[in-house]
Design an enzyme around this catalytic site. Structure first.
Site, PDB file in Angstrom:
ATOM      1  N   GLY A 152       0.843  -1.203  -0.092  1.00  0.00           N
ATOM      2  CA  GLY A 152       0.004  -0.065  -0.014  1.00  0.00           C
ATOM      3  C   GLY A 152       0.775   1.369  -0.113  1.00  0.00           C
ATOM      4  N   ILE A 154       2.311   2.699   2.464  1.00  0.00           N
ATOM      5  CA  ILE A 154       3.630   2.725   3.285  1.00  0.00           C
ATOM      6  C   ILE A 154       4.691   1.521   2.542  1.00  0.00           C
ATOM      7  CG2 ILE A 154       4.426   1.953   5.371  1.00  0.00           C
ATOM      8  CD1 ILE A 154       1.644   2.918   6.774  1.00  0.00           C
ATOM      9  N   ARG A 231       1.541  -4.615  12.624  1.00  0.00           N
ATOM     10  CA  ARG A 231       0.753  -4.858  13.723  1.00  0.00           C
ATOM     11  C   ARG A 231       1.306  -6.256  14.122  1.00  0.00           C
ATOM     12  NH1 ARG A 231      -0.712  -0.523  13.886  1.00  0.00           N
ATOM     13  NH2 ARG A 231      -2.962   0.322  13.879  1.00  0.00           N
ATOM     14  N   ASP A 255       8.739  -3.282  15.732  1.00  0.00           N
ATOM     15  CA  ASP A 255       8.271  -2.047  16.268  1.00  0.00           C
ATOM     16  C   ASP A 255       6.927  -2.355  16.994  1.00  0.00           C
ATOM     17  OD1 ASP A 255       7.803   0.805  16.848  1.00  0.00           O
ATOM     18  OD2 ASP A 255       6.383   0.930  15.220  1.00  0.00           O
ATOM     19  N   GLU A 260       1.237  -5.656  23.028  1.00  0.00           N
ATOM     20  CA  GLU A 260       1.966  -4.614  23.460  1.00  0.00           C
ATOM     21  C   GLU A 260       1.225  -3.571  24.529  1.00  0.00           C
ATOM     22  OE1 GLU A 260       2.450  -3.259  19.400  1.00  0.00           O
ATOM     23  OE2 GLU A 260       1.267  -1.423  19.782  1.00  0.00           O
ATOM     24  N   HIS A 278       6.735   0.683  19.408  1.00  0.00           N
ATOM     25  CA  HIS A 278       5.315   1.014  18.388  1.00  0.00           C
ATOM     26  C   HIS A 278       5.608   2.675  18.155  1.00  0.00           C
ATOM     27  CE1 HIS A 278       1.171   0.246  16.871  1.00  0.00           C
ATOM     28  NE2 HIS A 278       1.676   1.171  16.127  1.00  0.00           N
TER      29      HIS A 278
HETATM   30  C1  8YV Z   1      -0.473   4.383  16.256  1.00  0.00           C
HETATM   31  C2  8YV Z   1      -0.190   3.355  13.911  1.00  0.00           C
HETATM   32  O1  8YV Z   1      -1.839   4.193  15.686  1.00  0.00           O
HETATM   33  O2  8YV Z   1      -1.296   4.701  12.655  1.00  0.00           O
HETATM   34  C3  8YV Z   1      -1.196   3.494  12.941  1.00  0.00           C
HETATM   35  O3  8YV Z   1      -1.954   2.745  12.545  1.00  0.00           O
HETATM   36  O4  8YV Z   1      -0.035   2.083  14.280  1.00  0.00           O
HETATM   37  C4  8YV Z   1       0.548   4.411  14.772  1.00  0.00           C
HETATM   38  O5  8YV Z   1       0.446   5.343  14.057  1.00  0.00           O
HETATM   39  C5  8YV Z   1      -0.653   5.773  16.910  1.00  0.00           C
HETATM   40  O6  8YV Z   1       0.544   5.530  17.489  1.00  0.00           O
HETATM   41  C6  8YV Z   1      -1.585   5.864  17.513  1.00  0.00           C
HETATM   42  O7  8YV Z   1      -1.882   4.942  18.309  1.00  0.00           O
END
Ligand code: 8YV
Length: 311
Positions: A152, A154, A231, A255, A260, A278
């Protein structure tokens, strides 16, 4: 009178300041008696703000019959059942694009830190080991191959960076993408078998749970590396810990984790892992931009305008 807003978890401080200025913010996470708190607001709340990791359960959505929008801080909405929300007439917004570059930057940081043993070497110098001899050699990054799961926004930004390192790039995603020259594998296992470093950049949720299975980890092999900025749920975590501890995979840069902020303690004593809390989107600029999108989506909703980034 300011409109009511239900806030499910703390957000970026500047975002909370903006929300407090525009709305009467009801902080769910501070309520001792959640049931009474919800009861008192059920008829008034039409908008909610939350974060990606926190989400919002369908049960909670159902308790607010007038709810029309969940504005999520984060691009990943795996904590929100979007089809169920849609059925309830609730729009879900997220924060795409603004975090793409930082997440991709951190993916490359993890590739480099893991393969070049950057963190290990830092500890090596601090502990005075250099005085007794040279550090062990690391693995070459430039010119090797990278596999990306999830091409995607990213994934593509990660690929662009890897191209600058002269890496051969291949990918796996639900469908082969047109206009992309990278080699496509329709099975993650085949992708893993053919690359030096596998980077996970797909969305979380049921569809991608354990997409990096124990077989995929085995296919990556003792010379292969794994990096995850997606994730924790995308990887069979116990299988990965076992493979790392027993040298059946060369290393991992992680990460994100299944439970977590709890990280499997077995990883703490391993030198072939780089652990991050994260933080791929965790820069001042990106978090501010994510927060602004949360605020702007809510403002659009209350002004009766089209939402900016509806999922
Ligand atoms: C976290 C992320 O959500 O955008 C996402 O999906 O994993 C991160 O950016 C952000 O830290 C807020 O929880």
């Amino acid at each position: 009178m300011k409109p009511d807003l239900l806030l499910l978890c703390p957000l970026f401080p500047a975002t909370m300041t903006q929300l407090d200025a525009a709305y009467t913010v009801h902080r769910y996470y501070e309520a001792d008696d959640k049931e009474a708190f919800v009861k008192g607001l059920a008829d008034r709340v039409t908008a909610t703000a939350t974060a990606g990791h926190h989400g919002m359960s369908v049960e909670l959505m159902r308790k607010f019959p007038k709810l029309k929008i969940v504005s999520c801080f984060g691009v990943g909405v795996d904590g929100i059942d979007v089809p169920a929300a849609r059925q309830l007439g609730i729009a879900v917004t997220n924060t795409p694009d603004v975090l793409t570059e930082c997440v991709a930057d951190n993916a490359l940081a993890l590739v480099l830190a893991t393969m070049r043993r950057t963190v290990f070497n830092d500890r090596f110098v601090r502990a005075g080991h250099w005085l007794k001899g040279n550090a062990p050699l690391a693995d070459k990054v430039s010119g090797t191959s990278m596999g990306i799961i999830g091409l995607g926004r990213i994934g593509k930004a990660i690929a662009k960076r890897a191209e600058a390192f002269g890496m051969m790039i291949a990918y796996h995603s639900r469908n082969q993408q047109s206009g992309v020259t990278y080699r496509y594998y329709d099975k993650p296992l085949e992708l893993a078998r053919n690359v030096k470093v596998l980077v996970v950049a797909c969305p979380g949720g049921k569809e991608t749970e354990n997409i990096v299975s124990s077989d995929v980890i085995a296919a990556l092999g003792k010379d292969g590396y794994l990096v995850n900025v997606s994730r924790g749920t995308t990887i069979d975590e116990p299988a990965l810990v076992d493979a790392l501890a027993n040298g059946r995979i060369a290393g991992a840069g992680l990460d994100v984790f299944v439970a977590e902020p709890k990280v499997p303690e077995a990883l703490f004593k391993l030198d072939n892992v780089v652990l991050q809390p994260h933080v791929s989107s965790g820069t001042h600029w990106t978090r501010a931009a994510m927060g602004q999108l949360v605020v702007d989506n809510l403002a659009a909703y209350f002004a009766g305008k089209p939402l900016l980034t509806q999922v």
